[in-house]
Design a protein around this motif. Structure first.
Motif, PDB file in Angstrom:
ATOM      1  N   VAL A   1      35.353  48.521  36.870  1.00 59.85           N
ATOM      2  CA  VAL A   1      34.622  47.272  37.112  1.00 59.85           C
ATOM      3  C   VAL A   1      33.697  47.420  38.317  1.00 59.85           C
ATOM      4  CG1 VAL A   1      34.893  44.858  37.804  1.00 59.85           C
ATOM      5  CG2 VAL A   1      36.350  45.812  36.010  1.00 59.85           C
ATOM      6  N   TRP A   2      34.184  48.040  39.367  1.00 61.02           N
ATOM      7  CA  TRP A   2      33.349  48.240  40.557  1.00 61.02           C
ATOM      8  C   TRP A   2      32.136  49.104  40.244  1.00 61.02           C
ATOM      9  CZ3 TRP A   2      31.302  51.981  43.664  1.00 61.02           C
ATOM     10  CH2 TRP A   2      30.851  51.575  44.932  1.00 61.02           C
TER      11      TRP A   2
ATOM     12  N   LEU B   1      37.443  37.608  32.904  1.00 59.03           N
ATOM     13  CA  LEU B   1      37.866  36.811  34.051  1.00 59.03           C
ATOM     14  C   LEU B   1      38.441  35.468  33.605  1.00 59.03           C
ATOM     15  CD1 LEU B   1      38.052  36.474  37.108  1.00 59.03           C
ATOM     16  CD2 LEU B   1      35.703  35.574  37.066  1.00 59.03           C
ATOM     17  N   PHE B   2      37.761  34.785  32.663  1.00 52.04           N
ATOM     18  CA  PHE B   2      38.256  33.495  32.181  1.00 52.04           C
ATOM     19  C   PHE B   2      39.585  33.656  31.448  1.00 52.04           C
ATOM     20  CE2 PHE B   2      33.853  31.881  32.691  1.00 52.04           C
ATOM     21  CZ  PHE B   2      34.160  30.754  33.428  1.00 52.04           C
ATOM     22  N   GLU B   3      39.724  34.755  30.702  1.00 54.13           N
ATOM     23  CA  GLU B   3      40.948  34.956  29.928  1.00 54.13           C
ATOM     24  C   GLU B   3      42.154  35.199  30.822  1.00 54.13           C
ATOM     25  OE1 GLU B   3      42.757  38.030  26.545  1.00 54.13           O
ATOM     26  OE2 GLU B   3      40.614  38.028  27.012  1.00 54.13           O
TER      27      GLU B   3
ATOM     28  N   SER C   1      37.726  42.038  42.308  1.00 51.72           N
ATOM     29  CA  SER C   1      36.783  43.059  41.831  1.00 51.72           C
ATOM     30  C   SER C   1      35.877  42.496  40.731  1.00 51.72           C
ATOM     31  CB  SER C   1      37.543  44.287  41.327  1.00 51.72           C
ATOM     32  OG  SER C   1      38.339  43.966  40.202  1.00 51.72           O
ATOM     33  N   LEU C   2      36.447  41.674  39.842  1.00 48.96           N
ATOM     34  CA  LEU C   2      35.620  41.045  38.809  1.00 48.96           C
ATOM     35  C   LEU C   2      34.615  40.073  39.428  1.00 48.96           C
ATOM     36  CD1 LEU C   2      38.321  40.393  36.054  1.00 48.96           C
ATOM     37  CD2 LEU C   2      36.290  41.841  35.809  1.00 48.96           C
ATOM     38  N   LEU C   3      35.048  39.274  40.409  1.00 45.01           N
ATOM     39  CA  LEU C   3      34.137  38.345  41.070  1.00 45.01           C
ATOM     40  C   LEU C   3      32.996  39.082  41.750  1.00 45.01           C
ATOM     41  CD1 LEU C   3      36.634  35.803  42.703  1.00 45.01           C
ATOM     42  CD2 LEU C   3      35.145  35.415  40.725  1.00 45.01           C
TER      43      LEU C   3
ATOM     44  N   ALA D   1      43.259  35.338  49.934  1.00 45.42           N
ATOM     45  CA  ALA D   1      42.384  36.487  49.673  1.00 45.42           C
ATOM     46  C   ALA D   1      41.327  36.150  48.628  1.00 45.42           C
ATOM     47  CB  ALA D   1      43.225  37.682  49.216  1.00 45.42           C
ATOM     48  N   VAL D   2      41.732  35.516  47.535  1.00 49.13           N
ATOM     49  CA  VAL D   2      40.783  35.206  46.455  1.00 49.13           C
ATOM     50  C   VAL D   2      39.784  34.138  46.906  1.00 49.13           C
ATOM     51  CG1 VAL D   2      40.584  34.237  44.139  1.00 49.13           C
ATOM     52  CG2 VAL D   2      42.399  35.892  44.651  1.00 49.13           C
TER      53      VAL D   2
END
Length: 786
Positions: free
Chosen positions: A642-643, A673-675, A689-691, A731-732
């Motif tokens: 993903v990165w 991400l939504f799933e 990482s997705l964000l 963290a998120v």
């Protein structure tokens, strides 16, 4: 004994001085009994156990030295020599080297002098003394037999201490001992008795290993009931010969002195012609004559090795002598290329005789070295040699630790030459890996050095698959041995399902592929998951676990080497292998996690070196990132994929990166991400990482900013019920706020999330126009210091 030793070590300085005086008085007596021996043993224990090397009183030192030289009692000689070797020479010039007048030189005294030599001059003086003792007949055979090992030690550690005169003298004596030893058995000492008298039968001739009478000159492979003095020197000379031949030409190069009487007046080509006949070898200077006699000696050993030995131990002796003989021939041919044409028929015939005998495998590596060094000169076909050494031997003798060590040592010593002269070398890597699969702990350090020479553009992909399947190969080799040793059905024993699968014709092809000896039959097998299921019970075998532990180390070496190959098509193929094989690994505890960690590390390195790989393999990377099951089983590798997508899917890295490609990648990651946030408890690492990847992609296509901002705004409102702990929530949310603040200013977001190369790789030290800001900051710092 322990208490006595302890009291000997724990002793004060005053008591020690009294002890010195007592030993000195004991040594003044004419008789040296058990009390002297006990005192010397205690003194040696004190000297050996002391942290710092001591210096004995001069009188005691002289007494010990005199006893070491003159005593006829071996125990006293050994003890005094051992004590003196643990001490420093007494202060003052000429104290330790007053032994030059003693002839013959006792062996323990010479060893003492060697241990306390402090300079090249000391060693040169000792060499002269030792060699002078070789000029005449020794007082006893032990004198000469101990001289050669001491000389061997000197030429090992300080060959430059030998002069040209030393080289000439020793070469002459070696010629005499090698070629002109008696072929009659030495005299056997009489045991006494009634029948002792002049009618005792005289000793007969020496015999060969098969019992025949020796018809030529004496060698190591001749048998006698008792060896004469010159025969003993023949044996000792042969043991020294190869080391001496390697050393003496360096001595000649390193010393300016020359021996005009011994130097030939003809050039090298004529010397080679003269040396072609043994009758004219006396015309050669000593060193060339030694080469010729060494050549004849080795040829005779090779002939003798063809005889059927009567004893098994003599058969092993034949093999050991063959190894040494071929190595000596190789050294002789390196120095004199004219000998190559004389030696090759003999060596070629020897290889033809031994290549099918696995019990003689240790002899084949010196033969391979000979072919490698001289095959091009003689214009011979060496392919059969390399097929045997690199293909057959590892496949058949993979469990021979001696052969494994010697083979890897041979490869390490000749890597460059093998690459240039033996194109088939890398072709046999599947066979060479069997040594590693069988004994990983003992050989992994050798393969760290050898593996880079096996990585080429043609072998890289198949070699990567083979490294990942190394535990499977270990299991297959174990099953191969068990299948050969145990019957198909063992009464009363527990059967192994993997052994039954190994013997089954339905699965034979899978195991044959694992056990292949050459590369090129395919990268990997189609039914790899089936093979892993068959070998499931082997996952806890200790040898398989040890093999798996060595794979991550070798993978680091492999990837560090493969990145030096400038072939982007190959690197793109390797990226696909990383993604594919991340799911196809033998289920060994901790093995899969370690491999994923290595894959993640080197995926980043590959993409950093060649960012265009992300565009080339975007479909496969997106497919991997879009599969949510990869998040749980391959979290480390998933976050790195993903990165990579978010970092390098940009027009600044590759002009082929279109808006459609960025959008499709964004949508795939957005769906993941939504799933994962709507069902289950995802890892905060995966979410952040997705964000970050979505924010980077949105900064390059502003139409996507509202979509990611919507999700980020939900995070700011506290909709993070899927987080498992308060620490994860912080963290998120923190990362979401940072990204949301950046995306409010799209131009700023683009420069921060996708910085230009000038910002990531500044050239201030090269660009004179850009060095003003650092200079100003430096000057400002200097002015504000105080």
């Amino acid at each position: 004994a322990y208490n006595t030793g302890s009291r000997s070590i724990i002793i004060g300085e005053e008591e020690l001085q009294k002890f010195y005086c007592r030993i000195t008085k004991q040594l003044m007596g004419k008789e040296h009994g058990h009390d002297v021996i006990d005192s010397l043993q205690r003194l040696h224990l004190i000297m050996a156990s002391t942290k710092y090397t001591r210096r004995l009183p001069v009188e005691l030192h002289d007494r010990l030295l005199s006893l070491c030289v003159s005593s006829s009692v071996e125990q006293l000689t050994v003890l005094t020599s051992a004590v003196l070797r643990e001490t420093l020479p007494p202060s003052g010039p000429g104290q330790i080297y007053t032994l030059h007048d003693h002839s013959p030189l006792p062996s323990h005294t010479a060893a003492l002098m060697l241990s306390q030599a402090e300079s090249k001059e000391d060693l040169s003086a000792l060499s002269s003394l030792l060699l002078r003792s070789l000029e005449g007949r020794p007082a006893g055979i032990l004198s000469h037999l101990h001289t050669l090992p001491l000389l061997n030690t000197i030429i090992t550690y300080c060959p430059e201490s030998l002069t040209e005169d030393h080289v000439t003298l020793l070469s002459k004596r070696l010629v005499e001992w090698l070629r002109y030893a008696s072929v009659q058995q030495g005299g056997v000492a009489s045991s006494g008795g009634f029948f002792t008298g002049p009618r005792i039968r005289q000793p007969g001739p020496v015999v060969e290993l098969d019992g025949c009478v020796c018809g030529d000159f004496f060698t190591v492979l001749c048998v006698s009931q008792a060896f004469s003095d010159d025969q003993w020197m023949n044996l000792y000379s042969f043991s020294l010969l190869r080391h001496w031949l390697i050393t003496y030409h360096n001595v000649t190069d390193g010393n300016n002195s020359t021996d005009a009487d011994d130097r030939s007046e003809v050039d090298g080509s004529v010397v080679s012609m003269v040396s072609a006949t043994s009758s004219s070898s006396r015309l050669l200077p000593p060193k060339e004559r030694l080469r010729e006699k060494s050549f004849q000696y080795c040829q005779r050993l090779i002939e003798q090795s063809d005889r059927k030995a009567l004893k098994r131990t003599d058969t092993e002796l034949q093999k050991a002598c063959l190894v040494e003989a071929v190595r000596i021939l190789d050294g002789v041919c390196v120095e004199d290329a004219g000998c190559v044409y004389r030696a090759f028929p003999c060596v070629k015939s020897l290889f033809g005789r031994l290549n099918s005998d696995l019990s003689c495998s240790r002899v084949l590596l010196p033969i391979a070295q000979f072919y490698l060094n001289h095959g091009e000169t003689a214009a011979v076909d060496s392919e059969c040699v390399w097929r045997c050494v690199f293909g057959v031997l590892p496949a058949e003798c993979f469990n021979d630790p001696y052969l494994a060590h010697e083979t890897l040592s041979f490869i390490r010593a000749n890597q460059l030459q093998l690459h240039s002269s033996v194109p088939l070398y890398t072709h046999y890597f599947p066979s060479l890996l069997k040594f590693l699969a069988w004994d990983s702990p003992g050989l992994v350090s050798d393969y760290v050095d050898v593996l880079p020479s096996l990585v080429t553009a043609g072998t890289a992909v198949e070699l990567l698959h083979s490294l990942l399947d190394l535990p499977c190969l270990t299991a297959a080799l174990t099953l191969q041995l068990r299948s050969a040793c145990f019957p198909v059905s063992e009464p009363g024993g527990r059967g192994l399902s993997s052994l039954e699968a190994f013997r089954s014709p339905a699965h034979r092809g899978l195991f044959l592929f694992l056990l292949r000896g050459e590369a090129g039959s395919g990268d990997t097998m189609d039914r790899l998951s089936v093979l892993h299921d068959l070998l499931m019970e082997a996952a806890d075998w200790s040898r398989v676990i040890q093999s798996a532990q060595s794979v991550p180390v070798l993978l680091h070496v492999y990837f560090n080497t493969v990145t030096t190959i400038s072939d982007e098509r190959l690197l793109a193929q390797l990226v696909l292998v990383l993604l594919e094989r991340s799911s196809l690994l033998l289920n060994i505890p901790k093995y899969t996690a370690e491999i994923h960690r290595v894959f993640s590390h080197h995926l980043l390195k590959l993409c950093k070196l060649h960012p265009s790989l992300v565009v080339d393999q975007s479909r496969e990377l997106l497919e991997f990132a879009g599969t949510t099951t990869n998040i749980h089983s391959k979290e480390d590798l998933y976050t790195h994929v993903v990165w990579v997508l978010g970092e390098y899917l940009s027009v600044s890295f590759d002009s082929r990166c279109s808006v459609d490609l960025v959008t499709s990648c964004f949508e795939a990651l957005e769906a993941v991400l939504f799933e994962i946030t709507s069902s289950g408890s995802p890892s905060p690492r995966v979410v952040t990482s997705l964000l970050s990847a979505l924010a980077k992609l949105a900064s390059r296509s502003h139409d996507l900013i509202p979509r990611v901002s919507l999700f980020l705004s939900k995070l700011r409102s506290g909709a993070v019920s899927w987080c498992g702990s308060e620490e994860d929530v912080v963290a998120v949310v923190t990362r979401g706020e940072e990204l949301w603040s950046l995306l409010k200013l799209p131009s700023v977001a683009l420069s921060v999330l996708t910085p230009p190369s000038l910002a990531t790789s500044p050239r201030w030290h090269r660009d004179a126009n850009a060095t003003l800001p650092p200079r100003l900051r430096t000057l400002t710092g200097l002015t504000h210091t105080r």
